[in-house]
Design a protein around this motif. Structure first.
Motif, mmCIF file in Angstrom:
data_model
loop_
_atom_site.group_PDB
_atom_site.id
_atom_site.type_symbol
_atom_site.label_atom_id
_atom_site.label_comp_id
_atom_site.label_asym_id
_atom_site.label_seq_id
_atom_site.Cartn_x
_atom_site.Cartn_y
_atom_site.Cartn_z
ATOM 1 N N TYR A 69 38.595 12.141 -0.965
ATOM 2 C CA TYR A 69 37.156 12.436 -1.411
ATOM 3 C C TYR A 69 36.424 10.892 -1.486
ATOM 4 O O TYR A 69 35.422 10.684 -0.590
ATOM 5 C CB TYR A 69 36.841 13.085 -2.635
ATOM 6 N N CYS A 105 37.533 7.934 -0.029
ATOM 7 C CA CYS A 105 37.690 7.571 1.393
ATOM 8 C C CYS A 105 36.553 7.914 2.129
ATOM 9 O O CYS A 105 35.690 7.411 3.074
ATOM 10 C CB CYS A 105 39.043 7.671 2.049
ATOM 11 N N LYS A 106 36.484 9.327 2.123
ATOM 12 C CA LYS A 106 35.594 10.033 3.057
ATOM 13 C C LYS A 106 34.079 9.445 2.735
ATOM 14 O O LYS A 106 33.165 9.462 3.530
ATOM 15 C CB LYS A 106 35.549 11.559 2.991
ATOM 16 N N TYR A 148 43.650 9.805 7.191
ATOM 17 C CA TYR A 148 42.655 10.725 6.841
ATOM 18 C C TYR A 148 41.384 9.835 6.711
ATOM 19 O O TYR A 148 41.627 8.831 6.426
ATOM 20 C CB TYR A 148 42.842 11.445 5.585
ATOM 21 N N PRO A 149 40.233 10.365 7.034
ATOM 22 C CA PRO A 149 39.747 11.817 7.714
ATOM 23 C C PRO A 149 40.318 11.953 9.136
ATOM 24 O O PRO A 149 40.538 10.808 9.775
ATOM 25 C CB PRO A 149 38.332 11.712 7.471
ATOM 26 N N ASP A 203 38.693 19.115 9.933
ATOM 27 C CA ASP A 203 38.853 19.234 8.587
ATOM 28 C C ASP A 203 40.172 19.266 8.016
ATOM 29 O O ASP A 203 40.698 20.324 8.528
ATOM 30 C CB ASP A 203 37.710 20.118 7.758
ATOM 31 N N GLU A 210 33.312 6.292 3.920
ATOM 32 C CA GLU A 210 33.705 6.004 5.438
ATOM 33 C C GLU A 210 34.998 4.925 5.548
ATOM 34 O O GLU A 210 34.808 4.270 6.408
ATOM 35 C CB GLU A 210 32.703 5.730 6.150
#
Lengths: 1063, 321
Positions: A536, A538-539, A645-646, A650, A542
């Protein structure tokens, strides 16, 4: 009362006036009408005459001038009929001239009604009638030359007019009389209904009076204004009289009601009530009071207390009476009274009120005594309970404190007082929030407000800073709202207790649940939690997250060689090295025996991780020293799978972990001690497979699979020996699917394969039990995959099914794939023996495609060999296949197995199999696999093929069969070569070099003595090769090539036929 | 002696004269009132009347009204004034006949009607032709002819006298009965108005043009036959369309055998005249007379003409030689 006796009725006078008036008016009117009618008829006669003569005048002139006497006479006659005049007379001047007479007169006269006669000018009656006519009109008739050529006279009679007038007169008279009668009737009726009837009603109503002479009912509503006014006036008068009477009556009633109500109140009141005058004599009392003195009210009234109780008590009563009268207001006292009626004693609260007149004079006293015996008892009870409750609260080890909504403490139990080291009286009344620092107090206040608003209990866990030293404890708190009668929160009772110890124990447990006890690293459970947070993060930022799946190479060897302690040491060392390499915010976990995962978060690029992995591989590879009895230098390496990831799609943490696992597996395959980055493109293909696998899972759940059954028959006897259950998938979009299209996907998914196998076995056994109920007595073969075969669960399942359906195990045959099941011969033998011990039969499926060695057949105790259909299909033209079949037959004989030939597609195939000694077959020529419901029907109709049944195996010459096959093989090669020379080998074109030629020259000539037949066969063989050579060598067009091929095929058939004749 | 002789001569002459006068005075007089003696039919009938009246000893005077009503009435008045024994009348029309009968009745003179008829009135006898039967018979002649030529699938056109006339209706009905029996259909019916050559020619042309299958024309009269023949020829249908007539013309005696005409239904006017006189004679003698006498019409064809020729000459054409 009778009114108007001896008076003449108004009705008689009305009648006389109306009759006279109507007769006079109507008669005058009749006379007027009569004269008008006469005038009208006169005018009508003249008009009709005019019309008649006008019509005749025009037409007659023409007819006269053309001497058409008959024609004008007909015209005149017609007019006579139509208009009914008295006479029409024509004087024809032309005819007079023709006849040489003075005049020529014709015409018609109607002397009698309805009879028209020709007019005769000499007839005196006719002439007289004309003279007497009422009216006549004459016209001259003029021809086209304006010459007078004659005259016409129309005579009208008044007879008809008179008749009509007479009829009209009679009609008028009758009408007038009727009119008079109707008018008289209507008028009289109207007078009666409108005036006389209402008047009569009024008099009747008035005459119906009560004893006072006042009418009992009102005059009903009258329709006509004038009469209605009279009626309403009378009614108003009556109403006034009645209202006065009712008012009088009502006042009287009211007084009675009021008295009754007062009495009712006095009697209904639960207390004792009485009135005394100023001298103490009773004026009134209720029935409750009667019970006190045991006497009736009438016996009490006029007496005083001295007449009923002891003088002392009577004095006490009197003193209180006087006290109240003197005080001028109510005076209360408690007194214990004994009831004379039943001897009952009771405590009463008595109130005595002086009775004061308007002028202020006290005239007596009113007493009310209320029984308070039970109330007193309840109060005592409550007091006891309160004391008990308090002692409970003070002894319980929970802290209990109660305060009002302003925070003022209203109660605190001893536990709480002890906790605070204060006395009860010092605490009560103080503000509870003042006990805490402002911040904590504020927190508590918010929670209390929540309880006040919700009016519901609230349970929380707090850090409780204990005053005065503010020692921190974890407490469990329950806040209970205490509501008043209007359901509003009046107070809050807080109960709390210390859970500090309990919490710390739970935390310890949680830690051990989420960590690996050996290395102290997070375990798989905690890793899943942590990686999700990391993903979460990292997303959101970015950034990239790299997930490394680390599997130690050769760990098992260390474990096996040096023991588990050495293994543990290695794992601890590796864990330490990993912690040394990665940052604290990275997640390192041990998720299996020698499996570690590392989630490295917040990377800017994929390259950043590569350097770390290189270091990781080196560090892990560093020697590990282990000391037991001696010091060991241990070496270990790792295979690392990496994924990031990402991703475009998804992806969840589980799937990410699977990706890194797959990548690690690739690293292993590539030679270990290395890393492999997960390839997303390869993955998409796998995903497709994965989707298919998911579909299969769903299909099992939704019962979308079905079993079809293909029969196995005894070719010689033409009977069915059993069925093989074959799996089909009824796919919702793709239709019916065969196992080839989905089973290979499951080869690597053991769980699903076994699940599907379970479904197959359950279904087949259930079906078999149903058939058996209907008399089915054949065997049933069920296929078993390698996974199922090795799975102990399957054994248990089959064992259970045999019991559940009470099936004879010998009827069931397990078909095991030769190639897949028998990788581990030793294990296979063991499993087969287990199944055989249950009584089941074992068949080797697709026999010939695998090892097929003598040794393994010797090892494995199988009952049946199922020859792979590829050999059977090719046997007719492939001597290789034929030889294999022959060999298989030999093996089966040697090991006493049954042999079943699969893929028997034609009678010809079956024939050759029977000739080779095969007995059992399965294939399309017998029947395709069919749904369960078709099986019984098919069995009842199957009779076998006579071609197979009549073959005598002992008379079959296998040499000749072989020779036929050889020749067939040669012809097929030729056929293929001609059709597609680039991709097919050319058959031997030299007749003595081909295999059939060789057989002819060597074996045949030795074996068969029929030289004539042989030489004929030889010449045919020569001929076919010549033709084949010519066809292959010469470049001819396709049409002639195909024609030659057809000729060759015919020759081939002849040769095969003659080969058979050699025997 | 001479005187005596003269005396005797005069006496004889006087007696002769008286006798003559007596004999002349003794002959009852009959009058024949004809609508138009210019027309051959009436003229032939007149010859029949003259011959039979003379034969029976009557004085007979014929008056031709030339189709004029006034003349007819004047001749009637004249006859009445003359006090004739009887009147034979062929009236201009059946309505005019009513007045004649009325005048005669007033004068007490008996009347025999020869053809045409009356609307009403009293008369001794009415002599007429059987138009219905005659037309039926001539229809059968035509049907036979068409069958012989196998033309019976064709149709027949009719040029008729006015159909409001009793005789016109009878002729058409009788003829159609024969056609129906033979299964021959009628193409169309045209009613004559002017009775002229041109009218007959035009009607014939129209029938031929409008009906491609026309095989015969029936003319309900005789005198305008040439109009029909010319129309057939002008249409190029000569020899393909047959002509058949009602009544007779002297030239028919040649045309029928030659096949120019298929045939004709011939009334017998001479015979009618004779029969009219016979009826009057019987009445005057006080004998009972038939009130209506219908004389046959001769169906004449090429097959029958030869046999019928003497009768045709006498009764139809009034030729006594």
């Amino acid at each position: 009362m009778v009114f108007g006796v001896g008076k003449r009725s108004l009705y008689i006078d009305f009648l006389a006036v109306i009759v006279v008036t109507i007769i006079a008016v109507v008669s005058l009117y009749g006379l007027y009408i009569h004269s008008k009618m006469k005038e009208h008829f006169n005018h009508q006669i003249q008009h009709e005459t005019y019309i008649t003569i006008q019509a005749l005048e025009k037409n007659l002139a023409t007819l006269l001038s053309s001497y058409a006497i008959n024609e004008y006479e007909k015209l005149v006659y017609t007019e006579m009929e139509l208009k009914e005049p008295l006479a029409i007379v024509v004087n024809d001047f032309n005819m007079a001239k023709v006849m040489g007479e003075e005049q020529y007169i014709t015409g018609f006269i109607a002397l009698h009604e309805g009879k028209i006669d020709s007019f005769e000018s000499s007839n005196p009656i006719h002439l007289e009638a004309l003279k007497a006519s009422f009216y006549h009109e004459k016209r001259h008739l003029i021809d086209a030359d304006n010459q007078q050529i004659g005259e016409i006279t129309v005579y009208m009679s008044d007879t008809k007019m008179k008749q009509k007038l007479q009829e009209a007169f009679i009609d008028t008279i009758v009408g007038v009389i009727l009119l008079i009668l109707i008018l008289i009737f209507i008028l009289l009726l109207a007078i009666k209904r409108m005036a006389l009837v209402p008047l009569t009603q009024m008099t009747c109503t008035i005459s119906n009076a009560d004893s006072d002479g006042i009418p009992t009912t009102a005059i009903p509503h009258m329709h006509y204004k004038e009469i209605a006014i009279v009626a309403e006036s009378i009614n108003a008068m009556l109403e006034t009289i009645k209202s006065s009477r009712i008012l009088l009556h009502e006042s009287h009633e009211e007084a009675i009601k009021l008295l009754a109500l007062n009495r009712l109140i006095i009697e209904t009141i639960p207390d004792l009530l009485w009135l005394k005058d100023a001298d103490g004599k009773y004026l009134l009392c209720n029935d409750k009071f009667e019970q006190l003195y045991g006497a009736k009210e009438q016996d009490i009234i006029g007496k005083c207390d001295y007449d009923f109780v002891e003088p002392a008590l009577a004095d006490f009563f009197r003193a209180n009476d006087v006290k109240a009268m003197q005080a001028g207001h109510a005076v209360a006292n408690e007194e214990r009274l004994a009831f004379a009626s039943d001897g009952r004693m009771g405590l009463f609260q008595t109130t005595k009120v002086p009775l004061v007149k308007e002028d202020g004079t006290v005239i007596g006293v009113m007493g009310i005594a209320h029984d308070v015996t039970e109330y007193k008892m309840l109060i005592d009870e409550l007091d006891k309970l309160r004391k008990l409750y308090l002692s409970l609260l003070n002894t319980i080890p929970l802290n209990i404190v109660r305060f009002d909504i302003q925070g003022k403490i209203t109660f605190a139990n001893k536990t709480f007082l002890n906790l605070l080291h204060v006395k009860h009286e010092d605490l009560i009344g103080t503000n509870g929030y003042d006990l805490y620092p402002p911040m904590i107090a504020e927190e508590y206040r918010q929670k209390d407000e929540k309880v006040i608003l919700s009016k519901k209990m609230l349970q929380t866990t707090h850090i409780f800073s204990l005053p005065p030293h503010m020692t921190q404890k974890i407490i469990e708190v329950i806040r209970i709202p205490i509501l008043d009668g209007e359901e509003n929160v009046k107070e809050i009772q807080v109960i709390f207790w210390d859970v500090t110890e309990k919490i710390s124990k739970e935390q310890e447990l949680e830690y051990s649940a989420k960590h690996d006890s050996l290395t102290g690293l997070p375990n798989r459970f905690l890793f899943n939690e942590l990686i999700q947070k990391a993903m979460y993060r990292c997303k959101r930022k970015e950034k990239l997250l790299a997930l490394l799946f680390i599997d130690l190479d050769g760990f098992k060897t260390i474990n096996d060689s040096f023991g588990h302690e050495a293994g543990d040491e290695v794992l601890k060392t590796i864990a330490g090295r990993l912690e040394a390499i990665f940052r604290t915010e990275d997640v390192i976990a041990r998720i299996g025996g020698d499996e570690f995962v590392v989630a490295v978060s917040e990377l800017s690029s994929e390259n950043e991780i590569i350097a770390l992995i290189d270091r990781l591989l080196i560090d892990i590879h560093q020697p590990i020293f282990y000391q037991n009895e001696q010091l060991h230098e241990l070496h270990i390496s790792a295979s690392v799978g990496v994924t990031f990831y990402p991703q475009e799609e998804d992806i969840g943490s589980e799937a990410l972990l699977r990706q890194s696992d797959q990548a690690m597996y690739q690293a292993k395959l590539q030679g270990k001690n290395r890393y492999h980055v997960f390839d997303l493109h390869v993955n998409s293909f796998l995903k497709t497979n994965q989707k298919r696998i998911e579909e299969i899972e769903d299909a099992i759940k939704n019962d979308a699979f079905a079993l079809f059954y293909q029969p196995k028959v005894d070719m010689k006897e033409g009977r069915v020996i059993g069925f093989e259950a074959l799996l089909r998938w009824q796919h919702p979009e793709e239709g019916l699917l065969y196992p080839d299209s989905f089973l290979p996907l499951l080869h690597h998914d053991k769980t699903l394969m076994v699940l599907l196998g379970e479904w197959v076995f359950k279904t087949a056994f259930r079906q078999y039990a149903l058939w058996r109920e209907k008399g089915f007595s054949f065997g049933l073969s069920i296929n078993m995959s390698a996974h199922e075969f090795k799975e102990p669960k399957m054994f248990t399942l089959i064992q259970g099914l045999l019991k559940e359906y009470a099936i004879n195990p010998e009827a069931i045959e397990l078909e095991i794939l030769e190639t897949s099941a028998l990788e581990d011969m030793k294990k296979a033998k063991e499993i087969i023996q287990h199944y055989k011990a249950l009584g089941l039969k074992i068949a080797l499926d697709d026999f010939g495609t695998g090892y097929s060695t003598l040794s393994y057949l010797k090892e494995l105790p199988v009952d049946t060999l199922k020859i792979d259909k590829s050999f059977v299909i090719d046997m007719l033209h492939d001597s290789g296949s034929f030889s294999i079949l022959e060999a298989a037959m030999g093996l089966a004989d040697a090991f006493r197995c049954d042999v079943v030939a699969e893929g028997v597609e034609s009678i010809e195939h079956g024939t050759m199999l029977v000739q080779l000694g095969f007995r059992y077959a399965q294939g399309y020529v017998v029947a395709k696999a069919m749904p369960a419901q078709s099986v019984m029907g098919w069995v009842s109709h199957y009779e076998g093929f006579t071609e197979w049944q009549k073959i005598h195996c002992s008379m079959v010459d296998k040499n000749l069969i072989f020779a036929s096959i050889e020749h067939c093989h040669w012809f097929h090669m030729l056929q293929n070569y001609v059709t597609n020379p680039k991709h097919n080998a050319r058959p031997e074109l030299n007749s003595s070099l081909c295999r059939f030629g060789e057989w002819m020259n060597k074996d045949a000539k030795k074996t068969y003595r029929n030289t004539e037949a042989l030489s004929f066969l030889e010449s045919l063989h020569e001929q076919i090769h010549t033709k084949a050579q010519a066809m292959v060598m010469q470049k001819t067009d396709e049409a002639s090539r195909l024609k030659t091929l057809e000729e060759i095929q015919n020759l081939h058939r002849i040769i095969v036929y003659h080969i058979k004749q050699l025997s | 002696m001479v005187t005596q002789g003269f005396k005797q001569f005069f006496i004889i002459m006087g007696l002769l004269a008286c006798l003559t006068q007596l004999s002349f005075a003794a002959k009852p007089k009959l009058v024949y009132l004809s609508s138009d003696l210019r027309i051959p039919f009436w003229s032939i009938m007149d010859r029949g009347i003259q011959r039979q009246a003379t034969a029976l000893g009557y004085e007979i005077v014929s008056y031709s009204a030339n189709n004029d009503a006034k003349s007819e009435l004047e001749f009637t008045a004249k006859a009445i004034k003359e006090g004739v024994a009887g009147i034979i009348v062929s009236p201009t029309n059946s309505s005019a006949c009513v007045t004649i009968l009325k005048m005669a009745k007033n004068a007490g003179i008996p009347v025999v009607i020869s053809d045409i008829g009356t609307e009403s009135g009293e008369y001794v006898s009415y002599i007429s032709s059987d138009n219905y039967e005659g037309a039926y018979q001539i229809g059968k002649v035509l049907a036979r002819h068409l069958h012989t030529l196998k033309w019976n699938d064709g149709s027949v056109g009719i040029i008729s006298i006015p159909q409001k006339r009793t005789n016109g209706k009878a002729r058409t009905t009788g003829f159609m009965k024969a056609m129906d029996e033979a299964g021959i259909k009628a193409a169309d019916l045209k009613q004559q108005v002017t009775f002229s050559y041109q009218e007959t020619y035009d009607f014939s042309k129209e029938l031929i043009t409008n009906n491609a299958d026309l095989r015969a024309i029936w003319l309900q009269g005789s005198d305008r036959y040439q109009g029909a023949l010319n129309a057939i020829e002008d249409s190029g249908k000569k020899g393909q369309i047959a002509l058949i007539c009602f009544d007779a013309e002297p030239e028919f005696l040649e045309m029928i055998p030659k096949g120019i005409l298929v045939g004709a239904a011939m009334q017998q006017p001479f015979l009618m005249g004779e029969e009219a006189v016979n009826a009057m004679h019987k009445h005057l003698k006080g004998e009972k007379v038939e009130h209506t006498v219908r004389l046959p019409i001769l169906p004449v064809s090429s097959e029958s003409i030869e046999k019928q020729l003497p009768m045709i000459k006498r009764n139809v054409l009034g030729v006594l030689y």
